[in-house]
Design an enzyme around this catalytic site. Sequence first.
Site, PDB file in Angstrom:
ATOM      1  N   LYS A  45      12.277   3.986   0.942  1.00  0.00           N
ATOM      2  CA  LYS A  45      12.586   3.195  -0.191  1.00  0.00           C
ATOM      3  C   LYS A  45      13.230   1.722  -0.065  1.00  0.00           C
ATOM      4  CE  LYS A  45      12.491   0.934  -4.611  1.00  0.00           C
ATOM      5  NZ  LYS A  45      11.679  -0.207  -4.593  1.00  0.00           N
ATOM      6  N   ASN A  69       3.694  -2.353 -11.592  1.00  0.00           N
ATOM      7  CA  ASN A  69       5.081  -2.420 -11.375  1.00  0.00           C
ATOM      8  C   ASN A  69       6.090  -2.842 -11.331  1.00  0.00           C
ATOM      9  OD1 ASN A  69       6.983  -2.372  -8.824  1.00  0.00           O
ATOM     10  ND2 ASN A  69       5.017  -1.948  -8.496  1.00  0.00           N
ATOM     11  N   CYS A 132       9.791  -8.500  -1.934  1.00  0.00           N
ATOM     12  CA  CYS A 132       9.597  -7.845  -3.603  1.00  0.00           C
ATOM     13  C   CYS A 132       9.000  -8.742  -4.204  1.00  0.00           C
ATOM     14  CB  CYS A 132      11.147  -7.591  -3.402  1.00  0.00           C
ATOM     15  SG  CYS A 132      11.439  -6.606  -5.483  1.00  0.00           S
ATOM     16  N   GLY A 251      -2.403  -1.514   0.963  1.00  0.00           N
ATOM     17  CA  GLY A 251      -3.437  -2.256  -0.160  1.00  0.00           C
ATOM     18  C   GLY A 251      -4.231  -1.333  -0.487  1.00  0.00           C
TER      19      GLY A 251
HETATM   20  O1  LIG Z   1       8.464  -4.796  -2.820  1.00  0.00           O
HETATM   21  C1  LIG Z   1       8.554  -4.523  -3.800  1.00  0.00           C
HETATM   22  N1  LIG Z   1       6.988  -4.084  -4.082  1.00  0.00           N
HETATM   23  C2  LIG Z   1       7.042  -4.194  -5.855  1.00  0.00           C
HETATM   24  O2  LIG Z   1       5.356  -3.520  -5.942  1.00  0.00           O
HETATM   25  N2  LIG Z   1       8.184  -3.328  -5.814  1.00  0.00           N
HETATM   26  C3  LIG Z   1       9.349  -2.709  -5.952  1.00  0.00           C
HETATM   27  C4  LIG Z   1       9.974  -3.257  -6.358  1.00  0.00           C
HETATM   28  O3  LIG Z   1      10.148  -3.367  -7.887  1.00  0.00           O
HETATM   29  O4  LIG Z   1      10.681  -2.760  -6.937  1.00  0.00           O
HETATM   30  N3  LIG Z   1       9.453  -3.629  -4.608  1.00  0.00           N
END
Ligand SMILES: O=C1NC(=O)NC(C(=O)O)N1
Length: 314
Positions: A45, A69, A132, A251
């Site tokens: 992550k 998200n 992000c 993707g």
């Molecule tokens: O780089 C990111 N891409 C996403 O789609 N979501 C996460 C996030 O929001 O942490 N980070």
Amino acid sequence: MASLQATFYGHTYENPFMNASGVHCMDTAELDGLATSAAGSFVTKSATAEGRDGNPEPRYVNIELGSINSMGLPNLGLSYYLDDAIKRQTAHPDQPFFLSVASYKGFDEYVANMKAIQDSAYTGLVELNLSCPNVPGKPQMAYDFEDTEKLLTEIFSFYTKPFGVKLPPYFDFMHFDKIAAVLNQFDLKFVNCINSVGNGLYIDDETDTVVIKPKGGFGGIGGEYVKPTALANVRALRQRLNPTIDIIGTGGILTGRDAYEHLLCGASMLQVGTQLYKEGLGVFDRLNTELLAILEAKGYNTIAEFKGKLATLD
Ligand SMILES: O=C1NC(=O)NC(C(=O)O)N1
């Protein structure tokens, strides 16, 4: 018998599949799950300097053709992932993986995070997340070509370990040209196309409301929705980047056919996000089986025989 062996940064992986950062990679237990799955490799992550709770929930929703998200970079902090990575590289030196790094505060934190890794015992690959879309008030670094060039110049003034960058999708040939012109100046090992398609909006058809809480419901889109954009970015960057820079395709990979198309566009490794979230670790067994069947059906023995060889209608 065909083989799915993938060569990447001088290493041969059993297959090109891995998770997309953010999915099934928050802590050591989830990373162990990936390490023992049918995935060829894995990525952590995205880490920020300090641990973060991230955005308020609901912040991730699976939708019919993908996902939306706005996690907001929840993570356990860079030192957690560095400690895990150093233990892991010692225990399994034959299985290089990727450490993802982001920044909550912007330019200076990106530099500080990379300095911390440079000064650490970690010697593996880093995926520098410049894309992000979900930190309220913070722009995606890679949509600012000058700042991206400044940041990479600063990092390469001290960083000597192998790394690549995670890019957002671009939608204009001028932007493909510009980002490639910036990246070609540096000894990057790879470029990962794409991160989620930023700031989409999904409406619940029963309640007439958005489905995620942060940013009034705006969030990154993944899954089937984004495959045409992901393939275009993999292809455009492959056509423009120095051949020394590998491409990771991310993707819209749900099936072996999707994976095959990313490889046709020039990807060397393949990341799976939304479909891994929906299906669990078994997705890697299925994708390997499906991709292998495609190679067999087409008479290919290796990925190298067709990688980057998308035909056009010339
Ligand atoms: O780089 C990111 N891409 C996403 O789609 N979501 C996460 C996030 O929001 O942490 N980070």
